[in-house]
Design a protein around this motif. Structure first.
Motif: not given
Length: 406
Positions: A140-143, A169-177, A214-216, A384-388
């Motif tokens: 798992l990725l913790m961003s 946060a939205v960007e990290h979520a989109k990239d797979g966090a 991002l409620p969940l 990590v800092h760089d999710t994608k």
């Protein structure tokens, strides 16, 4: 005719190989118990027990390294390194269980723990937000979202701007966090503390705004303060990431328990201001694992669900360059507790030194190598800092690790 070495990483791959050669598949458990030689390090063994252990392992086709003067009892204690298959070590534990002297009951206990840790069991953990995390499968990725203005990696700073933090946060979520880790106080080497009220003031509005969008999404808060942890959990956090490992304010464990949340226990010594001078260990792996044993007991006695504890050996915290690399080389040593393992090495100083990259901006490639190594080793979470970019490195490593037998 040809011959070649092949290492079967798990029972699934071995089963595919046996099927391909036409073996009786009922033999799988038999061969799986002999698939891999395990090395188990046991500390502080009574020298008489050490001699017995060596002879018992030899009688079963395994072996054990002991102190050179164990044979003549020239020492009172010896560390022991076992070399054997799962079956051989299991037989040893069974035999020693019949001997209630020379500390054998304690030896049997640690052997049983080691045997249990060899098999990684999948588990799904429910979180306060209504989401869940699945362990035992992919990494798992913790961003990271830094709410401070002096984090060691300047490009990760949001300078207290809520809108910037939420957008990230939205960007990290989109990239797979899989998890967002919010930190309002820098813990870089030499960092000074901010006030408790300032830390709360930076974190709370960001948690609330992220929860609206991002409620969940699982949210972790990086803090060493009980009041900050309690306030963050009330605002919607799921995980408290305590870099002090319950050393600064043990009451954090009670706050976590009260909200049925998860707790990250990280190993460190001293404080971010002093930890650089506290890197001397007699046995690094033993001392970290002893620390984990103690803090796990503290957490459980405070009511934390034992299934909701995550362990982080603390790369970069009271460890020098060589020690950090040694930890990353021996990630298996922390499985003994049968808890999820978290590794946070992203863009840190050891990555910079290994890749000749003094500026954190040039440490992405080195970080990706560490992330791939962690994924290959089955680490549960990487921070990590760089999710994608890290997501793709992990996906590639796992694709190789899980490849079908050909």
């Amino acid at each position: 005719m040809a011959a070649y070495e092949i290492k079967f990483r798990d029972a699934r791959e071995l089963a595919e190989a046996l099927k391909a050669l036409g073996a009786d598949m009922r033999s799988l458990p038999f061969f799986d118990n002999r698939r891999e030689i395990r090395s188990v390090y046991i500390t502080d063994v009574d020298v008489r027990a050490a001699n017995v252990i060596k002879q018992e392992m030899l009688s079963r086709g395994g072996d054990a390294a002991v102190h050179a003067h164990a044979v003549d009892c020239g020492v009172t204690e010896s560390d022991v390194i076992l070399f054997g298959t799962v079956k051989q070590i299991s037989f040893l534990a069974d035999k020693l269980e019949t001997m209630p002297w020379w500390g054998f009951p304690d030896t049997v206990k640690v052997l049983r723990e080691a045997l249990a840790s060899f098999s990684k069991k999948p588990a799904t953990i429910d979180l306060p937000s209504g989401s869940s995390l699945a362990f035992g499968g992919r990494t798992l990725l913790m961003s990271i979202i830094n709410l401070s203005d002096d984090s060691f990696h300047s490009e990760s700073r949001t300078y207290g701007n809520v809108d910037v933090a939420v957008a990230r946060a939205v960007e990290h979520a989109k990239d797979g966090a899989d998890i967002l880790d919010l930190g309002a106080e820098s813990t870089r080497p030499g960092a000074a503390r901010i006030s408790e009220s300032e830390e709360i003031g930076r974190i709370m509005p960001v948690i609330r705004e992220i929860r609206k969008i991002l409620p969940l999404m699982p949210i972790s808060v990086d803090t060493t303060r009980e009041k900050v942890a309690k306030t963050a959990l009330e605002a919607g956090a799921d995980i408290i990431n305590d870099i002090s490992g319950l050393t600064f304010e043990p009451g954090i464990a009670r706050a976590v328990a009260d909200h049925n949340a998860m707790l990250v226990i990280m190993h460190m010594r001293g404080t971010p201001e002093t930890m650089g001078s506290m890197c001397i260990y007699s046995n690094l792996l033993k001392e970290i694992n002893d620390f984990f044993d103690e803090k796990i007991r503290t957490a459980i006695s405070s009511g934390v669900d034992r299934a909701k504890i995550i362990l982080d050996p603390g790369v970069g915290f009271a460890k020098d360059y060589s020690q950090n690399l040694f930890l990353l080389r021996h990630l298996e040593s922390f499985r003994i507790h049968s808890k999820p393992i978290l590794i946070g090495a992203s863009r840190k100083g050891s990555v910079g030194k290994a890749t000749d990259s003094p500026d954190t901006a040039g440490r992405l490639e080195g970080t990706l190598a560490v992330s791939a190594l962690c994924a290959w080793a089955g680490v549960d979470i990487i921070r990590v800092h760089d999710t994608k970019e890290n997501k793709k490195a992990v996906m590639m490593a796992e694709a190789i690790r899980n490849a079908d037998y050909a």
